[in-house]
Design an enzyme around this catalytic site. Structure first.
Site, PDB file in Angstrom:
ATOM      1  N   ASP A 483       0.847  -1.191   0.000  1.00 29.09           N
ATOM      2  CA  ASP A 483       0.000   0.000   0.000  1.00 29.09           C
ATOM      3  C   ASP A 483       0.887   1.247   0.000  1.00 29.09           C
ATOM      4  O   ASP A 483       2.093   1.180   0.246  1.00 29.09           O
ATOM      5  CB  ASP A 483      -0.887  -0.013   1.244  1.00 29.09           C
ATOM      6  CG  ASP A 483      -2.052   0.961   1.146  1.00 29.09           C
ATOM      7  OD1 ASP A 483      -2.319   1.471   0.050  1.00 29.09           O
ATOM      8  OD2 ASP A 483      -2.698   1.202   2.185  1.00 29.09           O
ATOM      9  N   GLU A 486       2.636   4.995  -4.132  1.00 27.21           N
ATOM     10  CA  GLU A 486       2.644   5.943  -5.260  1.00 27.21           C
ATOM     11  C   GLU A 486       3.966   6.726  -5.382  1.00 27.21           C
ATOM     12  O   GLU A 486       4.275   7.111  -6.509  1.00 27.21           O
ATOM     13  CB  GLU A 486       1.463   6.919  -5.125  1.00 27.21           C
ATOM     14  CG  GLU A 486       0.111   6.285  -5.299  1.00 27.21           C
ATOM     15  CD  GLU A 486      -0.276   5.389  -4.119  1.00 27.21           C
ATOM     16  OE1 GLU A 486      -0.883   4.341  -4.348  1.00 27.21           O
ATOM     17  OE2 GLU A 486       0.062   5.735  -2.966  1.00 27.21           O
ATOM     18  N   ASP A 644      -9.056   2.972  -2.228  1.00 28.68           N
ATOM     19  CA  ASP A 644      -9.933   3.380  -1.129  1.00 28.68           C
ATOM     20  C   ASP A 644     -11.262   3.920  -1.654  1.00 28.68           C
ATOM     21  O   ASP A 644     -11.510   5.129  -1.676  1.00 28.68           O
ATOM     22  CB  ASP A 644      -9.234   4.436  -0.272  1.00 28.68           C
ATOM     23  CG  ASP A 644      -7.953   3.901   0.346  1.00 28.68           C
ATOM     24  OD1 ASP A 644      -7.835   2.673   0.451  1.00 28.68           O
ATOM     25  OD2 ASP A 644      -7.086   4.698   0.728  1.00 28.68           O
TER      26      ASP A 644
END
Length: 977
Positions: A483, A486, A644
Site C-alpha cells: 500500500d 505511489e 480506497d
C-alpha cells in the site's frame, strides 16, 4: 489507505513556506491551461519540418527541425529531433521522437532508460520481411501498414492499416510541440469513436468525449473521473464497419443495433512509453496527448481484434501476468480495525459458524508497532501468540496476508531509545531517496517522519528482500499487500529534513490498537484531503483571484523547474500540486534521476522488489502480491485492488469498468474493496456487492475503522446472498485457474467486456454493466437500489448463440439486440452459461483446499449446432516451475463426450458427473423410462447412471467414479449414448 491527511494546519504552513532545496520552491500564481486565456500551444508553436528522409525495408527516418521561432510556452523548445518509424512485425510498429543532440551534462530533458522500463521488443522469429513500396510522401510496408507524411504547413504524418486503408493515427492539421517540460501531439479520431483504457480512473469503460484524463500516481480516496494510483498510457481503439454487397467498409455510428446488417470491427492499440505526469484530452474526433517531459515512444498494435491487440501488448511490451497460486482465488476478508490476534481468531470462528467460505484473512496497519513496516505490536500482535494463531489458521487450510507500506520510519535522532532496525540496516546501505543536496528526503507517513526506498540503488532490492525474509521468520505470511506505494506522503516537500525530531504523527501512532474509539475519532474527525496544505501554499505565494489556484513557474530557457513545472496537469490534489500526497518531484535517486521524471513507476519498482523478495522467502512458491500503485507491466509481479473506494452504488457500478480496464492493461488479478472502504455500507448494497465481487478474480471485503463492520455474517440476508454466489465461485475455481494460466502463457483476458467476445456487434461497444468471465460465463449484476429485476442483452442470439441459466440449466428465451428483463430479487445474481462451452467444476467448500480435494463434474452447454468444448489446466497450484502439469481438452456433441488429457500431473480426485445442457435425445428410444444407455470406451454403463429430462433437455450422467478409480483425467475417455 487514505484515512486522514490534513492534520495540524500550522505544520502544513511550515511545510508550504519553507523555501530551500528541501521543499518546493519558485512557484508563481499562473492560470492552468484550462483557463481560456492561457496560451494554446497548437496555435502558437511552429511545429517542425522534416529533412534527411530515408527508409529501409523496415524503417522510415527523418530529422525534424523547428519550423519557426521557438515558442517556449511551457518549457524550452528542442530545435532538432530524430523521427523514426519501425516496422517490427506483422502486427507491430513503433514511432519514436527524441532530441537529436543528447548531452548527458545537460539535465534539461530526460530520456527513459531501458533498464527502468523495457521498450517494446518484437518477436522476429517468424517474421518475414514483405515488399516495401514507395509513392510520393508515402511508404507501404508489406500488407501491414503504411506511413504518409507532409511538410505543409509543418511536419505531419499518418499511419494506415493496409487491409482497409483505415487511418489509425493521424497528426495532420496539428503541430508537434516538443519542449523540455512539455510535449504535445494530437491524433484525429473518427466520429463516434470507441476508446478504452488510459488509466487509472474510476469511470465508464468506453471513454466519453471532453474528458481530461490525468496519469499521475497519487494517494486519494477514489474520486470519480480523476487520476488515481496507477499510470497506464495505453488505449484500445475499436472501429465498426458495415459491409455492403460489394464488400466495402462503411463506418458505423456508435452503438448501431440493426441486427439484420452485416458488421465487422477492427481494433488497434497505442502505448506511450513515458513515465512523466501526463494528460490525455478527448475531444470530438481528436485526442490530445500531453506529457511533462521525456520523449515520444509510441507502439502501435495492429490487431485487428481486441484479443490480438492486448496479447501483443503483453507479449511484446509489458510482459505476461504472473501466475497466481490456487488459494488466491478464494475469499479474502480484511478490515482496518482488527486490533489483535484474538479478534482475528474470532473472525475465523464467525465465518465457520455462519458456514461462509473464508480462505484468507488480512491485516491492515493495526498489527504494526507504531505503524512501522516489518514490526508487530508486542501487546496485541505479539510473535508468540501470532505463531499460535497462524499455525491454527494454516492447519485449517487458510492463509494470512499483512499490509506493508512504501515508507520506512525515520527514528527520532534525539531519542536514543527510538531504534528501528529496518531503518538502521537501510541507512547503512544508503538505500533511501535524497534531496538534491544529497541529504535524506524525509516525508511524513503513518509512523511519522519517514524515508523512502530508492529503487534505483543497486542495494535496495537486497535490503527489501532481507526485511521480508527476517520478518517471515517470525510471522509466516502467505503473501504481501503493498500500500501507499505511489509513494504517499502526508506533507509537501521533505518536511522532516530540517527538524528531524518533529514527528507530528507520533501521538496518534502510540494509540494502542485496542483503543478503537480513540482511533475512530482520530481518523474519522480529520480532513480526508490535503486541501489544508494547499491553502497554506496559496497563502504563502500570494492571493488568488478565485477559489481555484494553480502552482506553476514561468519557463526559463535551458532550466527545468521540476517542483512547479510551467504546465500544470490536472492532478486531483489541491492546486494540482505534484507534491501533495506524494514525495516532491525534486526527490533524487541514486543515479541522479529526479522523481519528476519517473514518479509514475515508483510503485511499479516496489512491486518488482517485493516479488523477488518473496522468492527469497520461498523460491519455490509463486509470490502473491496485491499492490496499489501500478504502471504498465506491473502485472508481471502483482495484482491490484481498486483502492480506497466508497460504500456507494456508484462505486460498485464503476468497479466493473475499472476491472475491465485492468484486463486491457495485463493485470487480471483485480478486485475492489467489496461493500466499500470509506463510509457506511448497508444491507442491500453489501448483499448486491458481495455477489458481484464473487465473479471478480480478486475477491476481498475490506473497510475503514470508522465505518460500520461489514463482514458478510453481519446480516442474515448478506450471509445467504454471499453463500449463494460463493457456491458458484468455489465450484468454478478450476475454470478461474485455467483462465489465469491462459493469461499467464498467452496474454488472454480473464474478465471480458461483451464487445471483446462479440466483436461484430456495435451495439455492445458501450456496455459495462454486465460482463463475461472468460468466454463462457456471463454475469448480470443488479447495480441500483430497491429493484427486483435487471435488464440485460444476450449477445449473439441473431447468429445462433444459446445462453443457459446457471441455476435451472435451461436455455433462456431472448430477442436479439433487445433488453431482456430478468428477475433478480435481493440475494440472487443472474449468471448465464454460453452455449458451446464445457465448464469443469468441483464441489464447493469452506476452503479452497477442501474444494480442490473433491470430486469432479463437467457441465457441457451445447451450442445451437449441438457441440461444445472446453479445457482445464492443473498443477500443484503453487510452484513457480511445476514439475508436472496437465492440460485436458473436452469435446461434446449430442451423442458423444470426449476427454483428452496431455501431461503428467496425477489428478487424484475422481470424475463423478457429466451434465449435458441442450440435449435433444429421442425419448421413445430411451431405456427404463428416461434412463439412457451410455457406453464408456465401448463398455456399457449401468442404465441408472444416465437420466434424460425431455422437458429441460438435460442429460445427467452420474456415478462415473468407477471409470476413474485412480483419479480423473489419467487417460482419454470417450462416452457415447
Amino acid at each position: 489507505m487514505v484515512y486522514f491527511k490534513g492534520l495540524l494546519a500550522g505544520y502544513w504552513l511550515f511545510s508550504a513556506i519553507h523555501v530551500s532545496v528541501f521543499a518546493n520552491e519558485g512557484a508563481t500564481l499562473i492560470a492552468n491551461i484550462d483557463d481560456p486565456e492561457a496560451i494554446d500551444a497548437q496555435t502558437t508553436c511552429p511545429g517542425y519540418k522534416a529533412s534527411n528522409i530515408k527508409n529501409t525495408d523496415s524503417t522510415f527516418e527523418a530529422t525534424l527541425s523547428l519550423a519557426g521561432y521557438s515558442c517556449n510556452v511551457y518549457g524550452t523548445d528542442v530545435d532538432s529531433l530524430d523521427f523514426i518509424v519501425e516496422y517490427l512485425q506483422e502486427d507491430l510498429a513503433k514511432v519514436s521522437i527524441t532530441p537529436t543532440y543528447l548531452d548527458s551534462s545537460n539535465d534539461s530533458w530526460f530520456i527513459l532508460p531501458d533498464y527502468l522500463v523495457p521498450p517494446t521488443k518484437a518477436n522476429k522469429l517468424n517474421f518475414k520481411r514483405s515488399y516495401v513500396t514507395q509513392d510520393e510522401n508515402q511508404i507501404t510496408f508489406g500488407d501491414a501498414f503504411s506511413i504518409e507524411w507532409s511538410n505543409e504547413p509543418s511536419f505531419q504524418f499518418k499511419l494506415k492499416r493496409v487491409s482497409n486503408q483505415d487511418v489509425i493515427f493521424d497528426t495532420f492539421n496539428s503541430v508537434l510541440v516538443f519542449e523540455n517540460q512539455f510535449i504535445e501531439f494530437v491524433t484525429a479520431l473518427p466520429a463516434d469513436y470507441n476508446i478504452y483504457g488510459l488509466g487509472e480512473h474510476n469511470l465508464q469503460s468506453r471513454l466519453l468525449e471532453n474528458l481530461t484524463l490525468t496519469l499521475y500516481a497519487t494517494d486519494i480516496p477514489v474520486p470519480i473521473n480523476s487520476n488515481l494510483y496507477g499510470s497506464h498510457p495505453f488505449y484500445l481503439d475499436t472501429r465498426y464497419f458495415e459491409l455492403d454487397d460489394d464488400g466495402n467498409h462503411i463506418p458505423v455510428a456508435r452503438d448501431r443495433a440493426d441486427q439484420s446488417k452485416n458488421y465487422v470491427s477492427y481494433s488497434h492499440g497505442v502505448f506511450f512509453r513515458n513515465t512523466h505526469g501526463q494528460e490525455i484530452l478527448t475531444h470530438t474526433q481528436r485526442l490530445t496527448w500531453r506529457s511533462l517531459g521525456g520523449s515520444i515512444d509510441l507502439t502501435f498494435y495492429l490487431g485487428p481484434s481486441q484479443e490480438e491487440v492486448t496479447k501483443s501488448y503483453q507479449v511484446n511490451t509489458v510482459g505476461l501476468p504472473a501466475m497466481q497460486q490456487y488459494f488466491t482465488f478464494g475469499y479474502h476478508q480484511c478490515r482496518f480495525g482488527y486490533h489483535d490476534w484474538s479478534t482475528m481468531d474470532d473472525l475465523v470462528s464467525n465465518f465457520e459458524k455462519a458456514e461462509i467460505p473464508l480462505e484468507n484473512v488480512w491485516n491492515d496497519i493495526d498489527y504494526m508497532k507504531k505503524f512501522r513496516d516489518f514490526t508487530n505490536d508486542p501487546v496485541n500482535f505479539g510473535y508468540g501468540e501470532g505463531k499460535d494463531f497462524l499455525n491454527k489458521l494454516h492447519d485449517g487450510g487458510r492463509h494470512y496476508i499483512p499490509i506493508v507500506d512504501a515508507a520506512i520510519y525515520f527514528p527520532n535522532p534525539h531519542d536514543e531509545n527510538d531504534k528501528y532496525d529496518t531503518y538502521t540496516r537501510g541507512a547503512a546501505d544508503d538505500v533511501f531517496l535524497k534531496n538534491p543536496d544529497g541529504s535524506l528526503y524525509i516525508g511524513t507517513v503513518w509512523p511519522g517522519n519517514a524515508v523512502f526506498p530508492d529503487w534505483h540503488s543497486p542495494k535496495t532490492g537486497a535490503f527489501w528482500a532481507n526485511e521480508l525474509v527476517t520478518w517471515h521468520e517470525e510471522i509466516v505470511f502467505d503473501g504481501i499487500w503493498i500500500d501507499m506505494n505511489e509513494p504517499a506522503s502526508f506533507c509537501v516537500g521533505s518536511c522532516g529534513s530540517h527538524d528531524r525530531d518533529m514527528d507530528h504523527l507520533r501521538s496518534p501512532s502510540t494509540l494502542l490498537r485496542g483503543q478503537s474509539d480513540g482511533l475512530q475519532n482520530y481518523f474519522g474527525g480529520s480532513d480526508p484531503t490535503n486541501m489544508t496544505d494547499s491553502a497554506s501554499e496559496e497563502s504563502a505565494i500570494g492571493p488568488s483571484a478565485s477559489s481555484a489556484f494553480f502552482l506553476r513557474s514561468t519557463p526559463t530557457p535551458g532550466v527545468r523547474n521540476v517542483n512547479y513545472p510551467p504546465y500544470v496537469i490536472n492532478n486531483v490534489q489541491g492546486g494540482h500540486d505534484l507534491a501533495a500526497h506524494t514525495v516532491s518531484p525534486n526527490a533524487t535517486h541514486f543515479d541522479g534521476i529526479q522523481e519528476y521524471d519517473v514518479h509514475n513507476i515508483y510503485g511499479y519498482q516496489l512491486l518488482n522488489a517485493t516479488y523477488y523478495g518473496l522468492l527469497e522467502v520461498n523460491s519455490a512458491k509463486r509470490p502473491f502480491i496485491i499492490g496499489r500503485g501500478t504502471f504498465a507491466g506491473s502485472g508481471k509481479w502483482a495484482g491490484h485492488w481498486g483502492g480506497d473506494n466508497w460504500s456507494t452504488w456508484a462505486n460498485m457500478f464503476f468497479s466493473i469498468p475499472h476491472a475491465l480496464s485492468f484486463s486491457l492493461f495485463g493485470i487480471p488479478m483485480f478486485g475492489v474493496d467489496t461493500c466499500g472502504f470509506n463510509g457506511n455500507t448497508n444491507e442491500e448494497l453489501c448483499s448486491r456487492w458481495m455477489q458481484l465481487s464473487a465473479f471478480f478474480p480478486f475477491y476481498r471485503n475490506h473497510n475503514n475503522i470508522n465505518a460500520v463492520s461489514q463482514e458478510p455474517y453481519r446480516w442474515a440476508s448478506v450471509t445467504d446472498a454471499s453463500k449463494t454466489a460463493m457456491k458458484i465461485r468455489y465450484a468454478i475455481l478450476p475454470y478461474f485457474y485455467t483462465l489465469f494460466h491462459l493469461a499467464h502463457t498467452t496474454g488472454s483476458t480473464v474478465m471480458r467486456a461483451l464487445a471483446w467476445e462479440f466483436p461484430n456487434d456495435p451495439s455492445l461497444a458501450g456496455i459495462d454493466a454486465q460482463f463475461l468471465l472468460g468466454p463462457s460465463i456471463m454475469i448480470i449484476p443488479v447495480l441500483e437500489p430497491q429493484v427486483d429485476h435487471v435488464c440485460a442483452v444476450f449477445p449473439g442470439i441473431q447468429q445462433g448463440e444459446v445462453w443457459y441459466d446457471w441455476y435451472n440449466q435451461t436455455a433462456i428465451s431472448a430477442q436479439p439486440g433487445i433488453n431482456t428483463t430478468i428477475s433478480a430479487p435481493l440475494g440472487h445474481i443472474p449468471v448465464y452459461l454460453r452455449g458451446g462451452s464445457i465448464i469443469p467444476t468441483q464441489e464447493p467448500a469452506l476452503t479452497v483446499r477442501d474444494a480442490r480435494n473433491s470430486e469432479w463434474s463437467l457441465i457441457a452447454a451445447l451450442s445451437s449446432n449441438g457441440t461444445a468444448s472446453g479445457q482445464v489446466y492443473l498443477d500443484d497450484g503453487q510452484s513457480v516451475n511445476p514439475e508436472s502439469t496437465l492440460d485436458v481438452l473436452f469435446e461434446a456433441t449430442q451423442h458423444r463426450f470426449t476427454i483428452s488429457p496431455q501431461g503428467d500431473w496425477k489428478e487424484s480426485n475422481k470424475l463423478a458427473n457429466i451434465t449435458i445442457l441442450g440435449a435433444t435425445l429421442p425419448v421413445a428410444s430411451a431405456m427404463n423410462g428416461y434412463g439412457v444407455s451410455v457406453k464408456a470406451d465401448g463398455r456399457d454403463l449401468p442404465p441408472v447412471s444416465a437420466i434424460y429430462d425431455p422437458n429441460s433437455h438435460i442429460l445427467y450422467i452420474t456415478k462415473l467414479q468407477s471409470m476413474t478409480p485412480d483419479g480423473a483425467f489419467r487417460k482419454g475417455i470417450v462416452l457415447e449414448w
